[in-house]
Design a protein around this motif. Structure first.
Motif, mmCIF file in Angstrom:
data_model
loop_
_atom_site.group_PDB
_atom_site.id
_atom_site.type_symbol
_atom_site.label_atom_id
_atom_site.label_comp_id
_atom_site.label_asym_id
_atom_site.label_seq_id
_atom_site.Cartn_x
_atom_site.Cartn_y
_atom_site.Cartn_z
ATOM 1 N N ALA A 3 -26.231 5.462 -16.799
ATOM 2 C CA ALA A 3 -27.672 5.357 -17.043
ATOM 3 C C ALA A 3 -28.318 6.736 -16.981
ATOM 4 O O ALA A 3 -29.250 7.026 -17.745
ATOM 5 N N VAL A 4 -27.833 7.597 -16.077
ATOM 6 C CA VAL A 4 -28.337 8.971 -16.007
ATOM 7 C C VAL A 4 -28.062 9.681 -17.324
ATOM 8 O O VAL A 4 -28.940 10.350 -17.887
ATOM 9 N N TYR A 5 -26.847 9.531 -17.838
ATOM 10 C CA TYR A 5 -26.499 10.195 -19.102
ATOM 11 C C TYR A 5 -27.404 9.716 -20.235
ATOM 12 O O TYR A 5 -27.923 10.526 -21.010
ATOM 13 N N ARG A 6 -27.619 8.406 -20.327
ATOM 14 C CA ARG A 6 -28.452 7.867 -21.413
ATOM 15 C C ARG A 6 -29.884 8.396 -21.301
ATOM 16 O O ARG A 6 -30.521 8.719 -22.314
ATOM 17 N N ARG A 7 -30.385 8.455 -20.076
ATOM 18 C CA ARG A 7 -31.755 8.949 -19.890
ATOM 19 C C ARG A 7 -31.876 10.411 -20.298
ATOM 20 O O ARG A 7 -32.805 10.789 -21.017
ATOM 21 N N VAL A 8 -30.917 11.238 -19.856
ATOM 22 C CA VAL A 8 -30.971 12.659 -20.190
ATOM 23 C C VAL A 8 -30.779 12.859 -21.689
ATOM 24 O O VAL A 8 -31.477 13.672 -22.321
ATOM 25 N N GLU A 9 -29.869 12.118 -22.277
ATOM 26 C CA GLU A 9 -29.645 12.215 -23.723
ATOM 27 C C GLU A 9 -30.929 11.894 -24.488
ATOM 28 O O GLU A 9 -31.290 12.600 -25.430
ATOM 29 N N ARG A 10 -31.629 10.861 -24.046
ATOM 30 C CA ARG A 10 -32.868 10.460 -24.718
ATOM 31 C C ARG A 10 -33.945 11.529 -24.548
ATOM 32 O O ARG A 10 -34.634 11.887 -25.515
#
Length: 326
Positions: free
Chosen positions: A193-200
């Motif tokens: 979820a951290v990765y998805r948030r940062v990617e976004r």
């Protein structure tokens, strides 16, 4: 130490920022008064410098010459220089001696007793040095987190690291470390979820893709099993804040009272309002075992109940009935 009024302290700030190079009288006058300079400007600056020499207790700290003044950096022992020295030492020690790296990082961080050049942060002449020192502080904190992780901390590190990552969402190295720590304690869904948030956020705010470091950590989370016995979230201690928690006693008492009466308490507020710190302090202070669960990484499609249950048990709960999850 009494350093005088705002203009006199600004003279010192300008000398510190320029050191060891000299700061001309013209530059000092421009910074203090702009185009509206009094006829006594030059004499006033001379008085300010004289006062500063007395206040600092060493007349040789501020040298005269070349149409201006210069701070003797070798004699001054500036906190900024000492912090940079500790930070450089901590970086060198990271791989071989994370314990010592942690101590040197803490020494560097404690050099900050507030923001650099507080009160003068909108002074154009100081902006390059302000940016340099702000970045140095952030890097020192990142090394501190890395050192603590290398020294064996994981769940104990999360409150500090999560707060930092919330305050600085686009610092990819810190976000990558957060993913590694979450993976270490068996919370892979939160790491992703951290990765998805940062990617976004990188895409929306900067128009770029995640760094190779972040992509490598994402691959590790997806393919490498976490430790067999991850650290239980409920057992983790309060965050190791380097500053005191003051001025919010009323809110802390209120949250503690709610925790005594209810199984779930949710804190809401804008980013940067201090929710993470308040929650960490409240969880540490209550007598009954409590768990602090972060929610900012969730999207509208995420399963909130499963996320809460997984955070407490460290076991995946996707698809589990609500009654069983809670």
């Amino acid at each position: 130490m009494a350093l005088g009024g705002p203009q006199q302290r600004l003279v010192l700030a300008l000398l510190v920022a320029a050191a060891p190079n000299p700061c001309s009288l013209d530059a000092l006058q421009e910074a203090i008064w702009g185009e509206d300079q009094p006829t006594t400007a030059r004499r006033t600056i001379q008085v300010y410098v004289s006062n500063l020499r007395k206040a600092l207790g060493d007349a040789d700290l501020i040298a005269s010459g070349l149409g201006g003044y210069a701070l003797d950096r070798d004699r001054s022992l500036l906190d900024a220089d000492l912090a940079a020295s500790d930070h450089d030492a901590a970086r060198r020690l990271l791989d071989g001696d994370p314990g010592d790296a942690r101590r040197r990082s803490e020494s560097a961080i404690r050099r900050w007793r507030g923001r650099a050049f507080e009160g003068f942060r909108d002074t154009d002449e100081l902006l390059p040095e302000i940016r340099r020192l702000d970045e140095l502080e952030l890097q020192a904190r990142e090394v501190w987190f890395e050192a603590r992780f290398g020294d064996g901390e994981a769940s104990e590190l999360l409150p500090d690291l999560e707060r930092f990552c919330t305050e600085h969402p686009l610092r990819e190295s810190a976000q990558a470390l957060l993913m590694r720590v979450l993976h270490r304690v068996g919370r892979n869904s939160e790491a992703l979820a951290v990765y998805r948030r940062v990617e976004r956020q990188l895409s929306e705010e900067l128009g770029i893709e995640p760094s190779a470091e972040l992509r490598t950590v994402e691959e590790m989370v997806l393919t490498v099993d976490p430790p067999a016995e991850p650290t239980a979230v409920a057992d983790r201690p309060a965050a190791s804040y380097l500053d005191a928690f003051v001025g919010r006693e009323t809110e802390l008492d209120e949250v503690q009272g709610l925790l005594d009466e209810h199984r779930v308490v949710t804190l809401l507020g804008p980013g940067g309002a201090g929710k993470t710190r308040l929650a960490s302090e409240a969880v540490a202070a209550v007598s009954t075992p409590s768990t602090f669960v972060r929610l900012e990484g969730l999207s509208a499609d995420d399963d909130l109940v499963a996320h809460l249950a997984a955070s407490v048990t460290n076991e995946p709960m996707v698809g589990v009935p609500v009654e069983e999850a809670l």
